[in-house]
Design an enzyme around this catalytic site. Structure first.
Site, mmCIF file in Angstrom:
data_model
loop_
_atom_site.group_PDB
_atom_site.id
_atom_site.type_symbol
_atom_site.label_atom_id
_atom_site.label_comp_id
_atom_site.label_asym_id
_atom_site.label_seq_id
_atom_site.Cartn_x
_atom_site.Cartn_y
_atom_site.Cartn_z
ATOM 1 N N GLY A 1 30.286 71.244 73.433
ATOM 2 C CA GLY A 1 30.797 72.706 73.562
ATOM 3 C C GLY A 1 31.453 72.962 74.902
ATOM 4 O O GLY A 1 30.779 72.352 75.874
ATOM 5 N N GLN B 1 17.226 64.176 81.740
ATOM 6 C CA GLN B 1 18.356 65.216 82.359
ATOM 7 C C GLN B 1 17.257 66.657 82.923
ATOM 8 O O GLN B 1 17.824 67.478 83.180
ATOM 9 C CB GLN B 1 19.243 65.698 81.317
ATOM 10 N N GLY C 1 25.988 78.193 67.689
ATOM 11 C CA GLY C 1 26.911 77.303 68.309
ATOM 12 C C GLY C 1 26.943 75.909 67.935
ATOM 13 O O GLY C 1 28.152 75.323 67.768
ATOM 14 N N HIS C 2 25.861 75.385 67.764
ATOM 15 C CA HIS C 2 25.891 74.039 67.287
ATOM 16 C C HIS C 2 26.321 73.886 65.762
ATOM 17 O O HIS C 2 27.020 72.803 65.607
ATOM 18 C CB HIS C 2 24.264 73.575 66.984
ATOM 19 N N LEU D 1 18.769 74.287 66.863
ATOM 20 C CA LEU D 1 20.071 74.634 66.562
ATOM 21 C C LEU D 1 20.352 75.943 66.213
ATOM 22 O O LEU D 1 19.512 76.672 65.841
ATOM 23 C CB LEU D 1 20.728 73.494 65.213
ATOM 24 N N GLY E 1 18.666 69.716 69.880
ATOM 25 C CA GLY E 1 17.805 70.445 68.810
ATOM 26 C C GLY E 1 17.774 72.036 69.051
ATOM 27 O O GLY E 1 18.399 72.517 69.842
ATOM 28 N N SER F 1 22.682 79.952 73.228
ATOM 29 C CA SER F 1 21.855 78.991 73.938
ATOM 30 C C SER F 1 20.316 78.888 73.162
ATOM 31 O O SER F 1 19.929 79.826 72.947
ATOM 32 C CB SER F 1 21.757 79.339 75.460
ATOM 33 N N ARG G 1 17.933 78.348 74.889
ATOM 34 C CA ARG G 1 17.080 78.864 75.927
ATOM 35 C C ARG G 1 16.993 80.367 75.856
ATOM 36 O O ARG G 1 16.254 81.179 76.282
ATOM 37 C CB ARG G 1 17.968 78.712 77.285
HETATM 38 P P1 AMP Z 1 22.283 71.427 73.653
HETATM 39 O O1 AMP Z 1 21.519 71.415 72.334
HETATM 40 O O2 AMP Z 1 22.155 72.578 74.377
HETATM 41 O O3 AMP Z 1 22.264 70.114 74.410
HETATM 42 O O4 AMP Z 1 23.896 71.490 73.175
HETATM 43 C C1 AMP Z 1 24.474 70.439 72.194
HETATM 44 C C2 AMP Z 1 25.885 70.689 72.013
HETATM 45 O O5 AMP Z 1 26.250 72.142 71.503
HETATM 46 C C3 AMP Z 1 26.675 70.592 73.534
HETATM 47 O O6 AMP Z 1 27.894 69.855 73.543
HETATM 48 C C4 AMP Z 1 26.744 72.059 73.903
HETATM 49 O O7 AMP Z 1 27.759 72.434 74.828
HETATM 50 C C5 AMP Z 1 27.080 72.703 72.484
HETATM 51 N N1 AMP Z 1 26.703 74.282 72.658
HETATM 52 C C6 AMP Z 1 25.503 74.876 73.122
HETATM 53 N N2 AMP Z 1 25.759 76.241 72.775
HETATM 54 C C7 AMP Z 1 26.863 76.520 72.450
HETATM 55 C C8 AMP Z 1 27.796 77.493 72.138
HETATM 56 N N3 AMP Z 1 27.204 78.939 72.412
HETATM 57 N N4 AMP Z 1 28.814 77.396 71.527
HETATM 58 C C9 AMP Z 1 29.417 76.334 71.505
HETATM 59 N N5 AMP Z 1 28.987 75.109 71.556
HETATM 60 C C10 AMP Z 1 27.623 75.162 72.050
#
Ligand code: AMP
Length: 286
Positions: free
Chosen positions: A150, A60, A35-36, A32, A30, A188, A190
């Site tokens: 990602g 995790q 990138g997502h 989002l 979430g 990110s 974060r």
């Molecule tokens: P997360 O919500 O951070 O667990 O990310 C979910 C998915 O989105 C994971 O496969 C991440 O690698 C991908 N992701 C997160 N940030 C990026 C980004 N800046 N570019 C591409 N994919 C991303």
């Protein structure tokens, strides 16, 4: 777009028919961002039906404060997912994925999970046990043909690929290049927690990775020189890196010399209060 919460609702919606083409799946935690969005858009171009999950996975996280402060924005997430082409947006409850308690019971070899972010001084090896456990349960519920991850989380991608091979799952894992802000910072969830000063400071990370990439393309073969250069630039900008390492992108074995094959140059560092990771694939000259 349909929104579902329980696992049984998800199964009912998926049983309604899958449209033409493969079923695509984008697992997320979430909050989002673009990138997502890129992962979801790619899935919607390449698949007949796209499922997106948003679940902050407790197993995790090694730190309760980090888990509690992880951003949660389900309404904004649903809007972004829908606009990007999501057909089914799934926000499971903890009990849907962990009916028997919060135990991480799916693991891959330590060679992949005890290095980089899995090192004791990082997030520890249990971090990836949490990731493989939740992704394996999500896969079991969604039964995708193609799952999108990602490349920003390069180690996670390698771990998920290994898990899929180990379990002989009929799922293709597709890695999607990192989406960055115009100033280079990898997007990110974060980043929302970076104040203006820390954000400015964090830009040293993509800058250092870019420089190392240019050095490799100009013929630098020693990965030690490349990692030392990155480390030096970060420290010069007030960032003490947790790690800066050159490794094989598939088996994560250390790489000493550029060898004509792609090499993963990965960084983790805490800037302000926020732990950031980033990487670049070095191509080098053969
Ligand atoms: P997360 O919500 O951070 O667990 O990310 C979910 C998915 O989105 C994971 O496969 C991440 O690698 C991908 N992701 C997160 N940030 C990026 C980004 N800046 N570019 C591409 N994919 C991303």
């Amino acid at each position: 777009m349909k929104r579902v919460t329980s696992r049984s609702e998800l199964s009912a919606v998926l049983a309604e028919g899958s449209g033409d083409g493969p079923r695509g799946f984008v697992p997320t935690m979430g909050a989002l961002h673009a990138g997502h969005r890129e992962l979801i858009s790619r899935a919607s171009i390449e698949c007949g039906r796209v499922v997106v999950s948003a679940f902050v996975n407790p197993t995790q996280f090694d730190d309760a404060t980090d888990l509690a402060s992880y951003p949660r924005e389900p309404e904004a997430d649903a809007k972004l997912a829908q606009a990007a082409g999501c057909d089914v947006f799934w926000t499971p409850a903890v009990e849907d994925l962990y009916p028997d308690g919060l135990e991480a019971d799916v693991r891959v070899t330590d060679d992949l999970t005890s290095v980089l972010c899995g090192a004791e001084e990082g997030r520890g090896p249990d971090h990836f046990a949490g990731v493989t456990t939740v992704v394996s349960r999500l896969f079991d519920a969604v039964r995708p043909d193609i799952a999108y991850f990602g490349e920003k989380d390069a180690q996670q991608l390698a771990v998920i690929r290994r898990m899929t091979t180990d379990q002989q799952l009929p799922i293709e894992i597709r890695g999607i290049p990192t989406v960055r802000d115009p100033d280079g910072l990898a997007l990110s969830s974060r980043n929302l927690r970076l104040d203006a000063r820390s954000r400015e400071q964090a830009l040293a990370i993509p800058r250092a990775l870019r420089e190392a990439s240019e050095m490799a393309m100009s013929g630098e073969r020693s990965t030690d020189s490349l990692t030392r250069h990155v480390r030096h630039l970060l420290i010069e900008n007030g960032i003490e890196p947790e790690y800066v390492e050159a490794r094989d992108p598939d088996d994560l074995a250390p790489v000493a010399e550029m060898n004509g094959r792609p090499v993963l140059l990965a960084v983790a560092a805490t800037v302000g209060e926020v732990r950031l990771i980033d990487n670049v694939i070095l191509e080098g000259r053969s």
